[in-house]
Write a protein that holds these residues in place. Structure first.
Motif, PDB file in Angstrom:
ATOM      1  N   THR A 257     -10.902  -6.763  -0.328  1.00  0.00           N
ATOM      2  CA  THR A 257     -10.086  -6.451   0.847  1.00  0.00           C
ATOM      3  C   THR A 257      -8.731  -5.563   0.534  1.00  0.00           C
ATOM      4  O   THR A 257      -8.348  -4.748   1.178  1.00  0.00           O
ATOM      5  CB  THR A 257      -9.378  -7.720   1.735  1.00  0.00           C
TER       6      THR A 257
ATOM      7  N   CYS B  92      -2.810  -9.545   4.144  1.00  0.00           N
ATOM      8  CA  CYS B  92      -4.273  -8.854   5.266  1.00  0.00           C
ATOM      9  C   CYS B  92      -3.536  -8.348   6.374  1.00  0.00           C
ATOM     10  O   CYS B  92      -4.106  -9.026   7.457  1.00  0.00           O
ATOM     11  CB  CYS B  92      -5.031 -10.189   5.250  1.00  0.00           C
ATOM     12  N   GLY B  93      -2.419  -7.838   6.400  1.00  0.00           N
ATOM     13  CA  GLY B  93      -1.824  -7.284   8.038  1.00  0.00           C
ATOM     14  C   GLY B  93      -0.603  -8.117   8.093  1.00  0.00           C
ATOM     15  O   GLY B  93       0.094  -7.442   9.048  1.00  0.00           O
TER      16      GLY B  93
ATOM     17  N   THR C  78       0.810  -1.146  -0.012  1.00  0.00           N
ATOM     18  CA  THR C  78      -0.147  -0.151  -0.058  1.00  0.00           C
ATOM     19  C   THR C  78       0.919   1.261   0.071  1.00  0.00           C
ATOM     20  O   THR C  78       1.857   1.299   0.745  1.00  0.00           O
ATOM     21  CB  THR C  78      -0.916   0.072   1.171  1.00  0.00           C
TER      22      THR C  78
ATOM     23  N   VAL D  42      -2.839   0.267   6.980  1.00  0.00           N
ATOM     24  CA  VAL D  42      -3.619  -0.491   8.126  1.00  0.00           C
ATOM     25  C   VAL D  42      -3.289   0.348   9.283  1.00  0.00           C
ATOM     26  O   VAL D  42      -2.062   0.973   9.313  1.00  0.00           O
ATOM     27  CB  VAL D  42      -3.253  -1.864   8.429  1.00  0.00           C
TER      28      VAL D  42
ATOM     29  N   PHE E 165      -7.890  -1.941   1.786  1.00  0.00           N
ATOM     30  CA  PHE E 165      -6.788  -1.230   2.580  1.00  0.00           C
ATOM     31  C   PHE E 165      -6.136   0.058   1.725  1.00  0.00           C
ATOM     32  O   PHE E 165      -5.601   0.809   2.287  1.00  0.00           O
ATOM     33  CB  PHE E 165      -5.693  -2.425   2.455  1.00  0.00           C
TER      34      PHE E 165
END
Length: 345
Positions: A42, A103-104, A9, A52, A46
């Motif tokens: 998802t 996802c993190g 990101t 995040v 983000f």
């Protein structure tokens, strides 16, 4: 240091393609060269956030993207069993000790290489045959989400079902419902092209919910019934929300007969527009469906068997050299159904 390209990101609604150190597997690990990776809602969520909120005071932190990878094993640690270089694999993003891949967690599948920590066949990866293209194999993770939703619905062959939302999860649920032997499956959406895809993958009928009265159409398709107060309703047994907008919830409440079931697989944002009290009129059962507790590799053999059917879900195949365009497509409403990024061999 040997490097690789990896997508993270960036600023809000932007990605960064960075040079990262290519991982070196330990004795219990495997290294996979990624050959295809899907883009999910998802990921775009983000990107809209700009990362995040894991930093000091809830500040945004950049994270690696990609949790729908498929690739080829290039190296295995000395203690790894059941895997060898050249094996084609799909990955369980939730099987990584360092956090959910893309996802993190610390790792992302939208990279040239992905480290499989504590590689165990059947838990962190599974092997698929070379008869399946990598782009189709990359559907394994979202199709596991769709399969869990259908499993949670407990749909039986005689049931009449409507799926709201003809994106990848809704269409995947449609495929699984029909493979399960469900008699009649309707798909509702507002995008005509997606409705055409729904028919192509086996839906018995479609509803353009922007132009048609959904309750009236469901009554026509599934017959008349009544709610707990005796008011006329559609004979639909199961409603699946793969859209995640208040209109779907409220349409279900308005249409549901006594004892109907609503399975929510899409993420609903907080909203005062949802008529929770209306559920009483039908004693509507609300079932939440999250992830794939057991389905991640259960779906793989059927994905292999029915690969041509699942391939219809992919609307865009974009090379990694144009990964920025791939994310732009995914973030533009109505521009794409399913975007899969492909990597050169």
């Amino acid at each position: 240091m040997t490097t690789m390209k990896s997508v993270r990101t960036g600023e809000q609604n932007k990605i960064d393609v960075v040079d990262a150190e290519r991982p070196s597997p330990g004795p219990k690990d495997a290294l996979v060269r990624i050959r295809a990776c899907g883009i999910c809602g998802t990921d775009t969520h983000f990107l809209h956030l700009g990362g995040v909120p894991f930093g000091p005071g809830g500040s945004m932190v950049s994270l690696p993207l990609g949790h729908e990878p498929a690739g080829e094993v290039v190296e295995v640690g000395a203690e790894v069993r059941g895997l060898k270089a050249g094996d084609r694999v799909v990955v369980n993003p939730q099987g990584a000790p360092s956090g959910i891949i893309g996802c993190g967690g610390a790792l992302g599948g939208m990279s040239e290489y992905l480290l499989i920590e504590d590689a165990v066949v059947g838990r962190s990866v599974t092997v698929f045959p070379d008869t399946v293209p990598f782009d189709v194999a990359a559907l394994n993770e979202p199709m596991a989400v769709a399969r869990h939703c259908v499993n949670r619905s407990e749909a039986k062959p005689a049931d009449k079902v409507v799926v709201f939302g003809a994106g990848p999860i809704g269409l995947g649920a449609t495929i699984w419902l029909k493979l399960r032997g469900v008699e009649h499956v309707v798909v509702a959406d507002v995008i005509p092209e997606r409705l055409r895809t729904a028919l192509a993958v086996g839906a018995d009928a479609v509803i353009d919910s922007a132009a048609e009265d959904v309750t009236a159409r469901l009554t026509e398709l599934h017959g008349p019934a009544a709610n707990a107060l005796g008011q006329p309703r559609a004979g639909t047994d199961i409603y699946i929300d793969a859209a995640g907008v208040p209109a779907v919830f409220n349409t279900t409440v308005e249409s549901a007969k006594w004892g109907a079931k609503l399975v929510m697989v899409a993420v609903q944002k907080k909203s005062d527009a949802i008529d929770l009290g209306g559920m009483l009129r039908s004693e509507l059962t609300l079932v939440a469906s999250q992830g794939y507790p057991t389905e991640i590799f259960e779906v793989t053999p059927e994905l292999v068997e029915h690969q041509e059917l699942f391939a219809r879900l992919i609307s865009h195949r974009v090379p990694f050299s144009e990964v920025g365009r791939a994310y732009e497509l995914a973030m533009t409403p109505g521009a794409a159904e399913k975007v899969v990024v492909t990597f050169e061999p």
